[in-house]
Write an enzyme that holds these catalytic residues in place. Structure first.
Site, PDB file in Angstrom:
ATOM      1  N   LYS A 207       0.853  -1.183   0.000  1.00  0.00           N
ATOM      2  CA  LYS A 207       0.000   0.000   0.000  1.00  0.00           C
ATOM      3  C   LYS A 207       0.889   1.233   0.000  1.00  0.00           C
ATOM      4  O   LYS A 207       1.663   1.465   0.927  1.00  0.00           O
ATOM      5  CB  LYS A 207      -0.883  -0.017   1.245  1.00  0.00           C
ATOM      6  CG  LYS A 207      -1.759   1.208   1.362  1.00  0.00           C
ATOM      7  CD  LYS A 207      -2.723   1.061   2.509  1.00  0.00           C
ATOM      8  CE  LYS A 207      -3.550   2.312   2.666  1.00  0.00           C
ATOM      9  NZ  LYS A 207      -4.458   2.233   3.802  1.00  0.00           N
ATOM     10  N   ARG A 217     -10.869   9.818   1.929  1.00  0.00           N
ATOM     11  CA  ARG A 217     -10.759  10.424   3.263  1.00  0.00           C
ATOM     12  C   ARG A 217     -11.959  11.320   3.554  1.00  0.00           C
ATOM     13  O   ARG A 217     -12.290  11.535   4.721  1.00  0.00           O
ATOM     14  CB  ARG A 217      -9.408  11.134   3.395  1.00  0.00           C
ATOM     15  CG  ARG A 217      -8.293  10.090   3.365  1.00  0.00           C
ATOM     16  CD  ARG A 217      -6.898  10.645   3.405  1.00  0.00           C
ATOM     17  NE  ARG A 217      -5.923   9.554   3.256  1.00  0.00           N
ATOM     18  CZ  ARG A 217      -4.621   9.732   3.118  1.00  0.00           C
ATOM     19  NH1 ARG A 217      -4.121  10.951   3.121  1.00  0.00           N
ATOM     20  NH2 ARG A 217      -3.825   8.686   2.985  1.00  0.00           N
ATOM     21  N   LYS A 260      -2.219  -1.498  -3.908  1.00  0.00           N
ATOM     22  CA  LYS A 260      -3.093  -0.326  -3.803  1.00  0.00           C
ATOM     23  C   LYS A 260      -2.250   0.938  -3.861  1.00  0.00           C
ATOM     24  O   LYS A 260      -1.234   0.985  -3.171  1.00  0.00           O
ATOM     25  CB  LYS A 260      -3.829  -0.442  -2.476  1.00  0.00           C
ATOM     26  CG  LYS A 260      -4.684   0.729  -2.117  1.00  0.00           C
ATOM     27  CD  LYS A 260      -5.307   0.469  -0.782  1.00  0.00           C
ATOM     28  CE  LYS A 260      -6.042   1.713  -0.379  1.00  0.00           C
ATOM     29  NZ  LYS A 260      -6.369   1.726   1.008  1.00  0.00           N
ATOM     30  N   SER A 286     -10.267   5.475  -4.544  1.00  0.00           N
ATOM     31  CA  SER A 286     -11.228   6.558  -4.697  1.00  0.00           C
ATOM     32  C   SER A 286     -10.803   7.597  -5.738  1.00  0.00           C
ATOM     33  O   SER A 286     -11.614   8.025  -6.565  1.00  0.00           O
ATOM     34  CB  SER A 286     -11.441   7.238  -3.342  1.00  0.00           C
ATOM     35  OG  SER A 286     -10.200   7.679  -2.804  1.00  0.00           O
TER      36      SER A 286
HETATM   37  C1  PBG Z   1      -7.132   3.340   5.440  1.00  0.00           C
HETATM   38  C2  PBG Z   1      -7.625   3.122   4.093  1.00  0.00           C
HETATM   39  C3  PBG Z   1      -7.531   4.057   3.081  1.00  0.00           C
HETATM   40  C4  PBG Z   1      -8.135   3.498   1.965  1.00  0.00           C
HETATM   41  C5  PBG Z   1      -8.583   2.231   2.306  1.00  0.00           C
HETATM   42  N1  PBG Z   1      -8.247   2.002   3.644  1.00  0.00           N
HETATM   43  C6  PBG Z   1      -7.017   5.431   3.104  1.00  0.00           C
HETATM   44  C7  PBG Z   1      -5.681   5.783   3.533  1.00  0.00           C
HETATM   45  O1  PBG Z   1      -4.782   4.969   3.715  1.00  0.00           O
HETATM   46  O2  PBG Z   1      -5.518   6.980   3.720  1.00  0.00           O
HETATM   47  C8  PBG Z   1      -8.239   4.202   0.650  1.00  0.00           C
HETATM   48  C9  PBG Z   1      -9.218   3.674  -0.295  1.00  0.00           C
HETATM   49  C10 PBG Z   1      -9.544   4.591  -1.403  1.00  0.00           C
HETATM   50  O3  PBG Z   1      -8.912   5.639  -1.618  1.00  0.00           O
HETATM   51  O4  PBG Z   1     -10.499   4.269  -2.106  1.00  0.00           O
HETATM   52  N2  PBG Z   1      -7.232   2.465   6.324  1.00  0.00           N
END
Ligand code: PBG
Length: 335
Positions: A207, A217, A260, A286
């Site tokens: 990630k 967020r 991701k 997202s």
């Molecule tokens: C955090 C988490 C995030 C996403 C999934 N789980 C955000 C982050 O790490 O800030 C992002 C998913 C997305 O952007 O669709 N636990």
């Protein structure tokens, strides 16, 4: 005049021929649809930066889950927006917490749908970080760029409690997204000790610290209140590190590995596909969703065709599973 013997375009002359030689298959079987559960009743609150995506109260999320299942999608990934946030994120593991309630309700009313839960602290902590933080400087006047130090091992205990509470509520699979070191092993241990050795772990192994999470967020109300996530998420400049992260998670017992974001990291998906044999998932996050939606809403792109193309790119790179906010749209377009 010389003519080449073989002209591959002969195999492109009709849809029947194209279908016969198509290398990559795409169906709703491969898709996972994210859902956001929030407190209340009858709530279906649109997320401004993600047109078509909602925060839903438990009663609404059950209906949404039923629609998702009717479209032939096999699984949802659940996120929760809690009633209350605190420094520890204690609402994350309440037996009556928002995700726990949503899991129970979905499993009761749509039993065939696979329910995967996101295991992380950032939606539950008042500071918005994915773990416990000690002694941070509260922003006073001009915010200093500071490196946030998460207490990795203290966070592991919290993640164990969260994962166990999700399993007890009936989750079919847990997906830790926090990026603490050792979390897969810690979660595996607590699940096994409590009779949940059959529950698989889908690890957000790779990630990246990405700007593409911006709209999420908003959706999950978990933007960090200070600093950023670079001390625990991966540096976008690195690819070899992805192999190391994956190996560690495998040793700790991960069943599915995830990359991701998606489209900016297709090289990583392809690399992991070549290095490892276990199921591989990719998260079209997202920001990737919002980019396509925004362009489509402006008439600049044809949504259906670019969505299909983006999903195909993940499958072509070697992903078995795709987590995508387009899952419903794609499945609808098929039917
Ligand atoms: C955090 C988490 C995030 C996403 C999934 N789980 C955000 C982050 O790490 O800030 C992002 C998913 C997305 O952007 O669709 N636990």
């Amino acid at each position: 005049m010389m003519f080449p013997e073989y002209r591959p375009r002969r195999l492109r002359r009709s849809e029947a021929l194209r279908a016969m030689v198509r290398e990559t298959e795409l169906s709703p079987d491969h898709l996972i649809y994210p859902l956001f559960a929030c407190p209340g009743r009858g709530v279906r609150e649109p997320i401004g930066s993600m047109p078509g995506i909602f925060q839903s109260s438990v009663d609404q999320i059950v209906e949404e889950a039923a629609r998702v299942s009717d479209l032939g999608i096999r699984a949802v990934l659940l996120f929760g927006i809690p009633e209350k946030k605190d420094e520890q994120g204690s609402h994350a593991w309440l037996p009556s917490g928002i995700v726990q309630q949503a899991v129970e309700a979905i499993k009761k009313q749509v039993p065939g749908l696979v329910v995967i839960t996101d295991v992380c602290m950032c939606e539950y902590t008042s500071h918005g970080h994915c773990g416990i933080i000690h002694g941070h400087r509260k922003g006073k006047g001009i915010e200093q760029p500071l490196d946030v130090q998460v207490d990795n091992d203290a966070t592991l205990e919290m993640l164990q409690k969260v994962a166990l509470s999700h399993a007890r509520a009936g989750a079919d699979m847990v997906a830790p997204s926090d990026m603490m070191d050792g979390r897969v092993g810690a979660i595996r241990e607590i699940l096994d000790e409590n009779g949940f050795d059959h529950i698989p772990i889908m690890s957000y192994a790779v990630k990246y610290a990405s700007g593409f999470y911006g709209p999420f967020r908003d959706a999950a109300e978990c933007a960090p209140q200070f600093g950023d996530r670079r001390t625990y998420q991966m540096d976008p400049a690195n690819s070899r590190e992805a192999i190391r992260e994956t190996m560690l998670d495998l040793e700790e017992g991960a069943d599915i590995i995830m990359v991701k974001p998606g489209m900016p990291y297709l090289d990583i998906v392809q690399m992991l596909r070549q290095e490892f044999n276990l199921p591989l998932a990719v998260y079209q996050v997202s920001g990737e969703y919002s980019m396509i939606k925004a362009a489509a809403m402006n008439g600049w792109l044809d949504e259906e065709s670019v969505v299909r193309e983006s999903l195909l790119s993940f499958r072509r790179a070697g992903a078995d599973l795709i987590i995508t906010y387009f899952a419903k749209d794609f499945a609808k377009a098929l039917s």
